[in-house]
Design a protein around this motif. Structure first.
Motif, PDB file in Angstrom:
ATOM      1  N   ALA A  29       0.831  -1.209   0.000  1.00  0.00           N
ATOM      2  CA  ALA A  29       0.000   0.000   0.000  1.00  0.00           C
ATOM      3  C   ALA A  29       0.866   1.260   0.000  1.00  0.00           C
ATOM      4  O   ALA A  29       1.840   1.349   0.742  1.00  0.00           O
ATOM      5  N   PRO A  30       0.517   2.236  -0.829  1.00  0.00           N
ATOM      6  CA  PRO A  30       1.329   3.458  -0.902  1.00  0.00           C
ATOM      7  C   PRO A  30       1.209   4.337   0.338  1.00  0.00           C
ATOM      8  O   PRO A  30       2.134   5.053   0.682  1.00  0.00           O
ATOM      9  N   PHE A  31       0.073   4.294   1.006  1.00  0.00           N
ATOM     10  CA  PHE A  31      -0.092   5.026   2.261  1.00  0.00           C
ATOM     11  C   PHE A  31      -1.249   4.395   3.021  1.00  0.00           C
ATOM     12  O   PHE A  31      -1.997   3.575   2.493  1.00  0.00           O
ATOM     13  N   GLY A  32      -1.368   4.778   4.281  1.00  0.00           N
ATOM     14  CA  GLY A  32      -2.438   4.231   5.104  1.00  0.00           C
ATOM     15  C   GLY A  32      -3.163   5.326   5.843  1.00  0.00           C
ATOM     16  O   GLY A  32      -2.849   6.513   5.693  1.00  0.00           O
ATOM     17  N   ARG A  33      -4.141   4.944   6.631  1.00  0.00           N
ATOM     18  CA  ARG A  33      -4.934   5.893   7.405  1.00  0.00           C
ATOM     19  C   ARG A  33      -4.890   5.471   8.864  1.00  0.00           C
ATOM     20  O   ARG A  33      -5.270   4.360   9.204  1.00  0.00           O
ATOM     21  N   LEU A  34      -4.412   6.379   9.682  1.00  0.00           N
ATOM     22  CA  LEU A  34      -4.251   6.090  11.103  1.00  0.00           C
ATOM     23  C   LEU A  34      -5.356   6.769  11.887  1.00  0.00           C
ATOM     24  O   LEU A  34      -5.573   7.980  11.755  1.00  0.00           O
ATOM     25  N   ALA A  35      -6.079   6.004  12.682  1.00  0.00           N
ATOM     26  CA  ALA A  35      -7.124   6.545  13.553  1.00  0.00           C
ATOM     27  C   ALA A  35      -6.632   6.483  14.987  1.00  0.00           C
ATOM     28  O   ALA A  35      -6.178   5.433  15.456  1.00  0.00           O
ATOM     29  N   VAL A  36      -6.698   7.622  15.662  1.00  0.00           N
ATOM     30  CA  VAL A  36      -6.204   7.710  17.035  1.00  0.00           C
ATOM     31  C   VAL A  36      -7.257   8.379  17.911  1.00  0.00           C
ATOM     32  O   VAL A  36      -8.087   9.142  17.439  1.00  0.00           O
ATOM     33  N   SER A  74      -4.256   2.767  22.082  1.00  0.00           N
ATOM     34  CA  SER A  74      -4.989   1.899  21.157  1.00  0.00           C
ATOM     35  C   SER A  74      -5.294   2.664  19.879  1.00  0.00           C
ATOM     36  O   SER A  74      -5.946   3.706  19.920  1.00  0.00           O
ATOM     37  N   VAL A  75      -4.823   2.150  18.779  1.00  0.00           N
ATOM     38  CA  VAL A  75      -5.024   2.820  17.499  1.00  0.00           C
ATOM     39  C   VAL A  75      -5.567   1.821  16.486  1.00  0.00           C
ATOM     40  O   VAL A  75      -5.572   0.600  16.709  1.00  0.00           O
ATOM     41  N   ALA A  76      -6.040   2.353  15.383  1.00  0.00           N
ATOM     42  CA  ALA A  76      -6.455   1.525  14.259  1.00  0.00           C
ATOM     43  C   ALA A  76      -5.809   2.083  13.007  1.00  0.00           C
ATOM     44  O   ALA A  76      -5.630   3.300  12.874  1.00  0.00           O
ATOM     45  N   PHE A  77      -5.461   1.187  12.119  1.00  0.00           N
ATOM     46  CA  PHE A  77      -4.723   1.562  10.914  1.00  0.00           C
ATOM     47  C   PHE A  77      -5.371   0.831   9.745  1.00  0.00           C
ATOM     48  O   PHE A  77      -5.666  -0.365   9.842  1.00  0.00           O
ATOM     49  N   GLU A  78      -5.585   1.553   8.658  1.00  0.00           N
ATOM     50  CA  GLU A  78      -6.289   0.943   7.529  1.00  0.00           C
ATOM     51  C   GLU A  78      -5.587   1.227   6.221  1.00  0.00           C
ATOM     52  O   GLU A  78      -5.089   2.334   5.995  1.00  0.00           O
ATOM     53  N   VAL A  79      -5.528   0.236   5.360  1.00  0.00           N
ATOM     54  CA  VAL A  79      -5.121   0.427   3.969  1.00  0.00           C
ATOM     55  C   VAL A  79      -6.202  -0.205   3.099  1.00  0.00           C
ATOM     56  O   VAL A  79      -6.874  -1.157   3.509  1.00  0.00           O
ATOM     57  N   ASP A  80      -6.377   0.347   1.917  1.00  0.00           N
ATOM     58  CA  ASP A  80      -7.308  -0.292   0.997  1.00  0.00           C
ATOM     59  C   ASP A  80      -6.882  -0.014  -0.421  1.00  0.00           C
ATOM     60  O   ASP A  80      -5.963   0.777  -0.683  1.00  0.00           O
ATOM     61  N   GLY A  81      -7.540  -0.667  -1.321  1.00  0.00           N
ATOM     62  CA  GLY A  81      -7.226  -0.499  -2.726  1.00  0.00           C
ATOM     63  C   GLY A  81      -8.256  -1.202  -3.573  1.00  0.00           C
ATOM     64  O   GLY A  81      -9.246  -1.748  -3.057  1.00  0.00           O
ATOM     65  N   ALA A  82      -8.043  -1.162  -4.859  1.00  0.00           N
ATOM     66  CA  ALA A  82      -8.980  -1.773  -5.784  1.00  0.00           C
ATOM     67  C   ALA A  82      -8.242  -2.711  -6.718  1.00  0.00           C
ATOM     68  O   ALA A  82      -7.091  -2.469  -7.081  1.00  0.00           O
TER      69      ALA A  82
ATOM     70  N   PHE B  31     -16.951   5.196  -1.297  1.00  0.00           N
ATOM     71  CA  PHE B  31     -17.118   4.752   0.091  1.00  0.00           C
ATOM     72  C   PHE B  31     -16.174   5.555   0.964  1.00  0.00           C
ATOM     73  O   PHE B  31     -15.299   6.273   0.474  1.00  0.00           O
ATOM     74  N   GLY B  32     -16.379   5.457   2.268  1.00  0.00           N
ATOM     75  CA  GLY B  32     -15.541   6.199   3.197  1.00  0.00           C
ATOM     76  C   GLY B  32     -15.053   5.302   4.306  1.00  0.00           C
ATOM     77  O   GLY B  32     -15.349   4.105   4.336  1.00  0.00           O
ATOM     78  N   ARG B  33     -14.288   5.892   5.218  1.00  0.00           N
ATOM     79  CA  ARG B  33     -13.738   5.140   6.345  1.00  0.00           C
ATOM     80  C   ARG B  33     -14.137   5.853   7.623  1.00  0.00           C
ATOM     81  O   ARG B  33     -13.825   7.028   7.811  1.00  0.00           O
ATOM     82  N   LEU B  34     -14.829   5.125   8.465  1.00  0.00           N
ATOM     83  CA  LEU B  34     -15.336   5.695   9.708  1.00  0.00           C
ATOM     84  C   LEU B  34     -14.477   5.227  10.869  1.00  0.00           C
ATOM     85  O   LEU B  34     -14.272   4.022  11.049  1.00  0.00           O
ATOM     86  N   ALA B  35     -13.962   6.179  11.640  1.00  0.00           N
ATOM     87  CA  ALA B  35     -13.181   5.851  12.837  1.00  0.00           C
ATOM     88  C   ALA B  35     -14.018   6.193  14.059  1.00  0.00           C
ATOM     89  O   ALA B  35     -14.548   7.305  14.169  1.00  0.00           O
TER      90      ALA B  35
END
Lengths: 143, 143
Positions: A29-36, A74-82, B31-35
């Protein structure tokens, strides 16, 4: 237009991904999304990252939002793609910790190669996964 | 390989997006990403959504993860995409509330068109933004 088409809902997984597939996706994945958990609620932002030994490494500049990690580890990290019409999403939940000591930063294995900047200028963060899950789904199934 | 290329950091914005651009991006995103703040930490997951009157609407099936919103009403929502080599990301922070009464669901304007399913089967969630921000950036600037 039926209600189903107007008020979308959580995306149902078409298929789940194996843990190995999840790690491959993370690596690519080129980048991700960090939820904090921030002081004033939850925040999310795009980040670059590196993967090493099944942990995720981030570096942040001083004073950045990443220091909000101090409010909650506690964090969550997400990557996605198609992949054609099919989308996929991998979510890692884990514990984030700032790497305080040079020996931890170097011991992580991330700095085995030569360095050109001082580690003192940045916050280094390691996310140790507690769970990892991936799903494949069709994009815009309800719209 | 220099450290900079090995340990990526927060993505620096090349450009910021106007609020109007952010809403256009939200309207177009598949679509979106919900934290959300869950009982055991932060969680993030892909969701379908609808936009109406500068609010974001989600629908979730009973028993789904979205009920974790009950643990914390502060949520973050993200959409992103690519325009050639340039990527963009829009983050909405806001307050999520479940729409309990049919009059709220119908009054939201989201159900102005005919409905084919019972609202009783689902949780309806409205996210009222407290902030919205968007940035453009180059993908994989450090890798």
């Amino acid at each position: 237009m039926p209600l189903r088409g107007l008020l979308p809902e959580e995306i149902a997984a078409v298929d789940t991904m194996s843990t190995a597939e999840c790690w491959r996706a993370l690596n690519d994945a080129p980048f991700g999304r960090l939820a904090v958990g921030a002081a004033d609620g939850v925040d999310i932002f795009p980040v670059n990252f590196a993967v090493n030994s099944e942990a995720i490494y981030l570096r942040s500049a001083p004073g950045s939002k990443l220091v909000d990690i101090a409010h909650s580890s506690s964090v969550a990290f997400e990557v996605d793609g198609a992949d054609g019409e099919e989308h996929w999403s991998v979510v890692v939940r884990g514990i984030a910790e700032r790497l305080i000591h040079d020996r931890d930063i170097h011991g992580s294995g991330v700095l085995q190669l030569k360095t050109v900047t001082s580690t003192a200028k940045h916050n280094y963060v390691r996310i140790t996964p507690t769970s990892i899950s991936g799903r494949r789904f069709s994009a815009t199934p309800h719209r």
